[in-house]
Motif scaffolding. Sequence first.
Motif, PDB file in Angstrom:
ATOM      1  N   LEU A 258       0.855  -1.366   0.338  1.00 10.59           N
ATOM      2  CA  LEU A 258      -0.169  -0.222   0.036  1.00 10.59           C
ATOM      3  C   LEU A 258       0.733   1.749   0.349  1.00 10.59           C
ATOM      4  O   LEU A 258       0.912   2.127  -0.533  1.00 10.59           O
ATOM      5  CB  LEU A 258      -0.654  -0.117   1.101  1.00 10.59           C
ATOM      6  CG  LEU A 258      -2.157  -0.872   1.552  1.00 10.59           C
ATOM      7  CD1 LEU A 258      -2.702  -1.317   2.559  1.00 10.59           C
ATOM      8  CD2 LEU A 258      -2.808  -0.801   0.183  1.00 10.59           C
ATOM      9  N   MET A 259       2.355   0.940   0.233  1.00  8.80           N
ATOM     10  CA  MET A 259       2.935   2.853   0.835  1.00  8.80           C
ATOM     11  C   MET A 259       3.429   2.562  -0.626  1.00  8.80           C
ATOM     12  O   MET A 259       3.814   3.527  -0.978  1.00  8.80           O
ATOM     13  CB  MET A 259       4.433   2.527   1.760  1.00  8.80           C
ATOM     14  CG  MET A 259       4.863   3.276   2.163  1.00  8.80           C
ATOM     15  SD  MET A 259       5.444   3.210   3.305  1.00  8.80           S
ATOM     16  CE  MET A 259       7.026   4.655   2.997  1.00  8.80           C
ATOM     17  N   MET A 260       3.707   1.750  -1.165  1.00 12.90           N
ATOM     18  CA  MET A 260       4.759   2.263  -2.691  1.00 12.90           C
ATOM     19  C   MET A 260       3.383   2.676  -3.570  1.00 12.90           C
ATOM     20  O   MET A 260       3.372   3.204  -4.288  1.00 12.90           O
ATOM     21  CB  MET A 260       5.216  -0.024  -3.285  1.00 12.90           C
ATOM     22  CG  MET A 260       6.476   0.597  -3.550  1.00 12.90           C
ATOM     23  SD  MET A 260       7.327   1.530  -2.681  1.00 12.90           S
ATOM     24  CE  MET A 260       7.836   1.662  -4.666  1.00 12.90           C
ATOM     25  N   ALA A 261       1.398   1.938  -3.848  1.00  7.85           N
ATOM     26  CA  ALA A 261       1.147   2.388  -4.386  1.00  7.85           C
ATOM     27  C   ALA A 261       0.713   3.869  -4.197  1.00  7.85           C
ATOM     28  O   ALA A 261       0.446   4.693  -4.847  1.00  7.85           O
ATOM     29  CB  ALA A 261      -0.129   1.649  -4.217  1.00  7.85           C
TER      30      ALA A 261
ATOM     31  N   PHE B 160      12.408   7.737  -1.326  1.00 10.34           N
ATOM     32  CA  PHE B 160      12.595   7.030  -0.069  1.00 10.34           C
ATOM     33  C   PHE B 160      11.434   6.084   0.795  1.00 10.34           C
ATOM     34  O   PHE B 160      11.511   5.045   1.533  1.00 10.34           O
ATOM     35  CB  PHE B 160      12.267   8.950   1.452  1.00 10.34           C
ATOM     36  CG  PHE B 160      13.741   9.293   1.294  1.00 10.34           C
ATOM     37  CD1 PHE B 160      14.240   8.714   2.118  1.00 10.34           C
ATOM     38  CD2 PHE B 160      13.894  10.617   0.538  1.00 10.34           C
ATOM     39  CE1 PHE B 160      15.529   9.213   2.290  1.00 10.34           C
ATOM     40  CE2 PHE B 160      15.255  10.860   1.409  1.00 10.34           C
ATOM     41  CZ  PHE B 160      15.817  11.107   1.917  1.00 10.34           C
ATOM     42  N   ALA B 161      10.456   6.477  -0.190  1.00  9.80           N
ATOM     43  CA  ALA B 161       8.989   5.484  -0.075  1.00  9.80           C
ATOM     44  C   ALA B 161      10.049   3.984  -0.442  1.00  9.80           C
ATOM     45  O   ALA B 161       9.746   2.860  -0.108  1.00  9.80           O
ATOM     46  CB  ALA B 161       7.865   5.700  -1.006  1.00  9.80           C
ATOM     47  N   GLY B 162      10.133   3.436  -1.699  1.00 10.19           N
ATOM     48  CA  GLY B 162      11.167   2.358  -2.251  1.00 10.19           C
ATOM     49  C   GLY B 162      11.897   2.237  -0.804  1.00 10.19           C
ATOM     50  O   GLY B 162      12.140   0.828  -0.904  1.00 10.19           O
ATOM     51  N   LEU B 163      12.709   2.583  -0.541  1.00  9.07           N
ATOM     52  CA  LEU B 163      13.422   1.988  -0.171  1.00  9.07           C
ATOM     53  C   LEU B 163      13.224   1.854   1.092  1.00  9.07           C
ATOM     54  O   LEU B 163      12.692   0.908   1.987  1.00  9.07           O
ATOM     55  CB  LEU B 163      14.856   3.867   0.512  1.00  9.07           C
ATOM     56  CG  LEU B 163      15.858   3.092   1.442  1.00  9.07           C
ATOM     57  CD1 LEU B 163      16.700   2.195   0.824  1.00  9.07           C
ATOM     58  CD2 LEU B 163      16.499   4.596   1.923  1.00  9.07           C
ATOM     59  N   ILE B 164      12.443   2.309   1.984  1.00  6.48           N
ATOM     60  CA  ILE B 164      11.248   1.445   3.374  1.00  6.48           C
ATOM     61  C   ILE B 164      10.658   0.800   2.791  1.00  6.48           C
ATOM     62  O   ILE B 164      10.704   0.243   3.707  1.00  6.48           O
ATOM     63  CB  ILE B 164       9.837   3.105   3.284  1.00  6.48           C
ATOM     64  CG1 ILE B 164      11.251   4.112   4.075  1.00  6.48           C
ATOM     65  CG2 ILE B 164       9.625   2.832   4.639  1.00  6.48           C
ATOM     66  CD1 ILE B 164      10.643   5.670   3.970  1.00  6.48           C
ATOM     67  N   SER B 165       9.700   0.211   2.005  1.00 10.32           N
ATOM     68  CA  SER B 165       9.113  -0.134   1.245  1.00 10.32           C
ATOM     69  C   SER B 165      10.376  -1.904   1.823  1.00 10.32           C
ATOM     70  O   SER B 165      10.003  -2.798   2.115  1.00 10.32           O
ATOM     71  CB  SER B 165       8.844  -0.664   0.274  1.00 10.32           C
ATOM     72  OG  SER B 165       7.253   0.985   0.057  1.00 10.32           O
TER      73      SER B 165
END
Length: 177
Positions: A76-79, A96-101
């Motif tokens: 959901l975060m990546m979406a 940053f979102a890709g790294l966190i995911s």
Amino acid sequence: DKTIMWLGVVQLIYFADSILFFLATRSRRAWQLKSALILGLAGLMVHLAYIVHRGIMARRMPVTNTFETLILFSLLMMAFCLLAHRRYVLPALAGFAGLISALILSACSLMSPEIEPLLPSLKSNWLLFHVLASFLGYASFGVGFASAAAYLFLDLKSGRKSKARNRGQVEERLDFL
């Protein structure tokens, strides 16, 4: 185990995607940004296929233990991140979102991927709605965290002199998000 293998593939895709987004932030080349978007969407599709496959194997929506909910959270975060990127074109946020995911999926590799029977207390029609509503909120906060991290990164990168004169267009969009 195939579960760990598929999650590893998605994790590598998200790491590579974050690197491409960070490179696109720095160089502003259109092909890097387009490649990052395509790779991000491919990772999202593999991730979604994994969740659907796990749901079919479990004969229920896979949202009942920590392993399954973290996988849902990272999806959901990546979406949300890719949707925000589509509107605001913020490659630093997507990086940053890709790294966190990817880091969340790394944490999943330390947990048991076994499909467990549903506890009697969780046999409710409200379980799916409750978990999805909660994790939509968590993913929104995760994208907000990635936005704050991107803002701080860009603020440190630009230095204090340029900040005193005027703020960049990217920082303005991150403020709005």
